[in-house]
Design a protein around this motif. Structure first.
Motif, PDB file in Angstrom:
ATOM      1  N   LEU A 141      50.258 -38.645  41.027  1.00 41.91           N
ATOM      2  CA  LEU A 141      49.904 -38.169  42.370  1.00 41.91           C
ATOM      3  C   LEU A 141      49.394 -36.732  42.326  1.00 41.91           C
ATOM      4  N   LEU A 142      50.088 -35.908  41.549  1.00 43.75           N
ATOM      5  CA  LEU A 142      49.714 -34.494  41.487  1.00 43.75           C
ATOM      6  C   LEU A 142      48.422 -34.304  40.694  1.00 43.75           C
ATOM      7  N   GLU A 143      48.301 -35.026  39.570  1.00 50.18           N
ATOM      8  CA  GLU A 143      47.069 -34.911  38.750  1.00 50.18           C
ATOM      9  C   GLU A 143      45.842 -35.317  39.565  1.00 50.18           C
ATOM     10  N   ASP A 144      45.999 -36.335  40.376  1.00 56.48           N
ATOM     11  CA  ASP A 144      44.859 -36.859  41.132  1.00 56.48           C
ATOM     12  C   ASP A 144      44.642 -36.131  42.456  1.00 56.48           C
ATOM     13  N   GLY A 145      45.481 -35.144  42.738  1.00 57.66           N
ATOM     14  CA  GLY A 145      45.292 -34.364  43.962  1.00 57.66           C
ATOM     15  C   GLY A 145      45.467 -35.172  45.230  1.00 57.66           C
ATOM     16  N   LEU A 146      46.345 -36.166  45.188  1.00 57.09           N
ATOM     17  CA  LEU A 146      46.599 -36.967  46.394  1.00 57.09           C
ATOM     18  C   LEU A 146      47.675 -36.257  47.227  1.00 57.09           C
ATOM     19  N   PHE A 147      47.290 -35.093  47.746  1.00 50.73           N
ATOM     20  CA  PHE A 147      48.288 -34.235  48.367  1.00 50.73           C
ATOM     21  C   PHE A 147      48.730 -34.723  49.747  1.00 50.73           C
ATOM     22  N   GLU A 148      48.022 -35.696  50.292  1.00 53.05           N
ATOM     23  CA  GLU A 148      48.451 -36.238  51.584  1.00 53.05           C
ATOM     24  C   GLU A 148      49.456 -37.367  51.413  1.00 53.05           C
ATOM     25  N   VAL A 149      49.721 -37.751  50.170  1.00 49.89           N
ATOM     26  CA  VAL A 149      50.640 -38.867  49.919  1.00 49.89           C
ATOM     27  C   VAL A 149      52.055 -38.343  49.677  1.00 49.89           C
ATOM     28  N   GLN A 150      53.007 -39.002  50.304  1.00 50.62           N
ATOM     29  CA  GLN A 150      54.416 -38.640  50.154  1.00 50.62           C
ATOM     30  C   GLN A 150      55.037 -39.550  49.087  1.00 50.62           C
ATOM     31  N   PHE A 151      55.813 -38.985  48.174  1.00 50.31           N
ATOM     32  CA  PHE A 151      56.525 -39.814  47.200  1.00 50.31           C
ATOM     33  C   PHE A 151      57.765 -40.381  47.879  1.00 50.31           C
ATOM     34  N   ASN A 152      57.984 -41.681  47.710  1.00 50.87           N
ATOM     35  CA  ASN A 152      59.071 -42.377  48.398  1.00 50.87           C
ATOM     36  C   ASN A 152      59.988 -42.996  47.348  1.00 50.87           C
ATOM     37  N   LEU A 153      61.223 -42.498  47.270  1.00 50.94           N
ATOM     38  CA  LEU A 153      62.194 -43.084  46.354  1.00 50.94           C
ATOM     39  C   LEU A 153      63.076 -44.042  47.150  1.00 50.94           C
ATOM     40  N   GLN A 154      63.212 -45.265  46.680  1.00 47.54           N
ATOM     41  CA  GLN A 154      64.019 -46.255  47.408  1.00 47.54           C
ATOM     42  C   GLN A 154      65.498 -45.948  47.143  1.00 47.54           C
ATOM     43  N   ILE A 155      66.055 -45.053  47.960  1.00 47.53           N
ATOM     44  CA  ILE A 155      67.374 -44.490  47.633  1.00 47.53           C
ATOM     45  C   ILE A 155      68.493 -45.528  47.690  1.00 47.53           C
ATOM     46  N   HIS A 156      68.307 -46.584  48.456  1.00 48.10           N
ATOM     47  CA  HIS A 156      69.363 -47.607  48.520  1.00 48.10           C
ATOM     48  C   HIS A 156      69.565 -48.259  47.152  1.00 48.10           C
ATOM     49  N   LYS A 157      68.496 -48.280  46.309  1.00 49.18           N
ATOM     50  CA  LYS A 157      68.611 -48.902  44.986  1.00 49.18           C
ATOM     51  C   LYS A 157      69.393 -48.025  44.020  1.00 49.18           C
ATOM     52  N   PHE A 158      69.555 -46.750  44.347  1.00 44.23           N
ATOM     53  CA  PHE A 158      70.398 -45.859  43.546  1.00 44.23           C
ATOM     54  C   PHE A 158      71.822 -45.856  44.080  1.00 44.23           C
ATOM     55  N   ILE A 159      71.960 -45.941  45.388  1.00 48.08           N
ATOM     56  CA  ILE A 159      73.311 -45.914  45.974  1.00 48.08           C
ATOM     57  C   ILE A 159      74.041 -47.227  45.680  1.00 48.08           C
ATOM     58  N   TRP A 160      73.296 -48.355  45.801  1.00 47.75           N
ATOM     59  CA  TRP A 160      73.901 -49.673  45.587  1.00 47.75           C
ATOM     60  C   TRP A 160      73.054 -50.446  44.565  1.00 47.75           C
ATOM     61  N   PRO A 161      73.090 -50.029  43.287  1.00 45.42           N
ATOM     62  CA  PRO A 161      72.182 -50.632  42.305  1.00 45.42           C
ATOM     63  C   PRO A 161      72.414 -52.131  42.066  1.00 45.42           C
ATOM     64  N   ASP A 162      73.630 -52.605  42.341  1.00 42.45           N
ATOM     65  CA  ASP A 162      73.934 -54.007  42.035  1.00 42.45           C
ATOM     66  C   ASP A 162      73.940 -54.877  43.277  1.00 42.45           C
ATOM     67  N   ALA A 163      73.527 -54.317  44.411  1.00 37.49           N
ATOM     68  CA  ALA A 163      73.623 -55.072  45.662  1.00 37.49           C
ATOM     69  C   ALA A 163      72.672 -56.255  45.676  1.00 37.49           C
ATOM     70  N   GLU A 164      73.196 -57.410  46.027  1.00 38.14           N
ATOM     71  CA  GLU A 164      72.350 -58.591  46.190  1.00 38.14           C
ATOM     72  C   GLU A 164      72.242 -58.963  47.647  1.00 38.14           C
ATOM     73  N   THR A 165      73.101 -58.398  48.458  1.00 37.89           N
ATOM     74  CA  THR A 165      73.077 -58.705  49.889  1.00 37.89           C
ATOM     75  C   THR A 165      73.028 -57.424  50.669  1.00 37.89           C
ATOM     76  N   ASP A 166      73.060 -57.548  51.976  1.00 36.59           N
ATOM     77  CA  ASP A 166      72.870 -56.408  52.839  1.00 36.59           C
ATOM     78  C   ASP A 166      74.008 -55.406  52.787  1.00 36.59           C
ATOM     79  N   ILE A 167      73.689 -54.196  52.466  1.00 35.91           N
ATOM     80  CA  ILE A 167      74.568 -53.064  52.715  1.00 35.91           C
ATOM     81  C   ILE A 167      73.704 -51.853  52.906  1.00 35.91           C
TER      82      ILE A 167
END
Ligand code: SF4
Length: 247
Positions: free
Chosen positions: A221-247
């Protein structure tokens, strides 16, 4: 009662097919900010089958028929949670657009509940009740999902969204990145005529060994100068890495 007839409100007479209701946090971008507590309404059914070559999507349980729930019941459950935010998701929630969904959105607006809707990019943004949604988040499916052909034309998607909305891209590999970058450059041109939605890129997780892991994606993103793009980390996958159902 009116003229001897009992009047039944739309909230009592209309229903939606629901997979689950739960209180959690927004794991991805929304106008109100990532990580904010929200009451989730996960509607049943999806018209896509993403990432069949990569193990399938992480919410296959939403493909089922779900449970019919009255709009009034859904509103009671939201109110009882005490949470001032709702995230409406699926599956593909806009497959159930119509009077019941509109009644739900109207009821939430009357209760001053902020509503974010997550949709997969195949449904037009001018659905009934659209004006009652605070943030519409489109998930543009890149080539590795196997579902890009089901996406609305990008300019159609962009034209139906406001600066408070998002188009997000989940990126597994180089072909996904090239696709998303081309859309970002297209959005840059379109924005010269009208301010449009924000764009967000995230890495497919768990990242493929040769894929665009979060550090590689940020670097691109930075190399290509896509400065209008926001990086989005799917934080639920870090908080509940083994979740198979809703939490
Ligand atoms: S649109 Fe969402 S719920 Fe439907 S198959 Fe794709 S990832 Fe799964």
């Amino acid at each position: 009662m009116s003229n001897g007839r009992i009047l039944v409100s739309p909230e009592d007479s209309l229903s939606l097919r629901v997979i689950s209701l739960f209180l959690s946090i927004d794991g991805e971008v929304t106008a109100r900010g990532q990580g904010c507590p929200a009451f989730f309404i996960r509607l049943a059914g999806c018209n896509l089958r993403c990432w069949q070559d990569l193990g399938g999507c992480d919410t296959t349980y939403s493909f089922g028929a779900g449970e019919e729930m009255r709009v009034s019941t859904l509103l009671e459950r939201v109110t009882a949670s005490g949470c001032p935010r709702v995230t409406l998701t699926g599956g593909e929630p806009l497959l159930q657009q119509g009077p019941a969904l509109t009644a739900l959105l109207r009821g939430l607006a009357q209760r001053h509940i902020s509503v974010s809707v997550e949709t997969n990019g195949s449904q037009p943004p001018d659905f009934p009740g659209r004006e009652l949604v605070n943030c519409l988040v489109y998930d543009y499916k890149c080539p590795s999902s196997g579902c890009e052909s089901a996406m609305l034309p990008f300019e159609h998607m962009y034209a139906g969204l406001a600066p408070s909305d998002y188009i997000k891209f989940v990126i597994a590999d180089e072909s996904d990145y090239r696709c998303a970058r081309a859309k970002a450059l297209q959005a840059r041109e379109l924005a010269r005529q009208r301010p449009g939605p924000r764009l967000a890129f995230s890495s497919f997780l768990p990242a493929l060994p040769a894929g665009l892991t979060p550090p590689r994606l940020v670097a691109r993103l930075l190399e290509d100068g896509l400065f209008e793009v926001q990086f989005n980390l799917q934080i639920h996958k870090f908080i509940w890495p083994d979740a198979e159902t809703d939490i």
